[in-house]
Design a protein around this motif. Structure first.
Motif, short mmCIF file in Angstrom:
data_model
loop_
_atom_site.label_atom_id
_atom_site.label_comp_id
_atom_site.label_asym_id
_atom_site.label_seq_id
_atom_site.Cartn_x
_atom_site.Cartn_y
_atom_site.Cartn_z
N GLY A 1 6.89 -1.97 -12.27
CA GLY A 1 7.32 -2.94 -11.11
C GLY A 1 6.69 -2.19 -9.91
N TYR A 2 6.98 -1.09 -9.56
CA TYR A 2 6.59 -0.54 -8.35
C TYR A 2 5.21 -0.41 -8.18
N ALA A 3 4.35 -0.24 -9.47
CA ALA A 3 2.97 -0.33 -9.19
C ALA A 3 2.60 -1.89 -8.86
N GLY B 1 0.48 -2.90 -5.58
CA GLY B 1 -0.78 -3.62 -5.58
C GLY B 1 -0.94 -4.76 -4.78
N ARG B 2 0.18 -5.62 -4.70
CA ARG B 2 0.29 -6.51 -3.66
C ARG B 2 0.32 -6.31 -1.90
N GLN B 3 0.81 -5.15 -1.84
CA GLN B 3 0.86 -4.55 -0.43
C GLN B 3 -0.54 -4.03 0.18
N THR C 1 -4.91 -3.66 4.10
CA THR C 1 -6.26 -3.76 4.38
C THR C 1 -6.56 -4.70 5.31
N ALA C 2 -6.36 -5.97 5.19
CA ALA C 2 -6.73 -7.15 5.81
C ALA C 2 -6.00 -7.01 7.30
#
Length: 334
Positions: free
Chosen positions: A21-23, A27-29, A34-35
């Motif tokens: 879940g942490y990974a 991955g979403r953040q 970056t954007a």
């Protein structure tokens, strides 16, 4: 033993689920971060591309040698900021370009008249005369000082009594003396300025540049060529000058054209007109006193004492003899 193994296995499964879940959260953040960081970079590059500077440009063609009127300039925003460019119209208005400038051309400092010419007032001329340590008050004269110009005229050995010294020009401003000039850029520190002044004083001055009214330039140039000039340093707060009403004006080398009958009387020559009329060395020496239609100094030098010359008499049936002794002349009829 079996229970312990089950408990450990359950804990490992829970740990694996938590790490997964942490990974997933990381991955979403990451793309969002970056954007978010990419957006300011693109904005900064866009702002750099659109950055402009206010620059004064010619609103119409500017001819060389004529003062720039304020309505002939405008401010434009350019992507470049040239070295020496102006940001305000008032800073360039009234200046004189040294070359023709076309419309839309940025006006820069190196395109405008600069130097000693800007220190010369209207109706004045900058005139250089020969200088040395004696005539320059022991090289103590500095640019910006005010001086009186005295002239010494020495006659030959036979006419020592005709030698004279007098004030030629009063309260004239010194624009340059030797290598020092009023248009020199000031030093950044007082120590550098003192060192510069000391170096200029040690160098022997050969010329002095004075600001002289244009109708007095003839006096100064003839005095420099026929006599010896001396500069007398004076306090800048001393405003005293000789009264011109006490002395007659010197005659000019060129005489104005005669006034026709019915025309109004012309005023005395002044400024450029008087400079154009010129001045003779003899009139400068004698004050305009003439002997038999010619300057007395010329007569005294061209004819020895006691010489006799004959001239036709204006009256019928007679001659005149002019006897010249030194600076005295006597006309006798016979």
């Amino acid at each position: 033993m079996i229970n312990i193994t089950k408990i450990v296995a359950a804990l490992l499964v829970l740990l694996a689920i938590a790490l997964g879940g942490y990974a997933w959260m990381l991955g979403r953040q990451a793309p969002q971060k970056t954007a978010a960081t990419a957006a300011p970079a693109s904005d900064q590059s866009k702002s750099q591309q659109t950055l402009t500077h206010p620059v004064v440009v010619a609103a119409k063609p500017l001819p060389a040698g004529l003062a720039i009127p304020a309505d002939a300039l405008r401010v434009e925003r350019l992507a470049v900021n040239p070295a020496g460019a102006f940001q305000e119209v008032t800073a360039a208005a009234g200046r004189v370009p040294v070359l023709d400038l076309s419309e839309g051309t940025p006006v820069m400092e190196n395109q405008l008249v600069s130097g000693l010419a800007l220190r010369v007032g209207e109706g004045e001329r900058a005139v250089a005369i020969k200088a040395d340590e004696v005539m320059g008050v022991g090289n103590k004269i500095q640019p910006g000082d005010f001086v009186d110009v005295f002239i010494t005229l020495k006659s030959d050995g036979k006419d020592v009594d005709r030698s004279q010294a007098r004030l030629l020009l009063s309260r004239k401003r010194v624009l340059a003396f030797g290598s020092a000039s009023v248009d020199g850029l000031p030093s950044k520190t007082a120590d550098k300025q003192q060192q510069q002044q000391q170096a200029q004083r040690t160098e022997a001055a050969r010329t002095a540049v004075l600001a002289v009214p244009v109708d007095d330039v003839n006096r100064l140039t003839i005095g420099d060529s026929t006599g010896r000039l001396m500069l007398a340093l004076r306090n800048p707060n001393d405003m005293g000058e000789p009264d011109p009403k006490l002395f007659a004006d010197l005659p000019t080398a060129l005489q104005p054209v005669s006034v026709r009958p019915g025309e109004p009387r012309r005023p005395p020559l002044e400024g450029l007109d008087r400079a154009q009329a010129g001045l003779t060395a003899a009139d400068l020496v004698t004050g305009g006193k003439a002997v038999a239609g010619r300057p007395a100094l010329v007569e005294a030098r061209s004819v020895s004492a006691g010489a006799r010359t004959t001239q036709p008499n204006a009256t019928r049936g007679g001659l005149q003899v002019e006897v010249i002794r030194g600076d005295r002349s006597e006309t006798m009829s016979y």
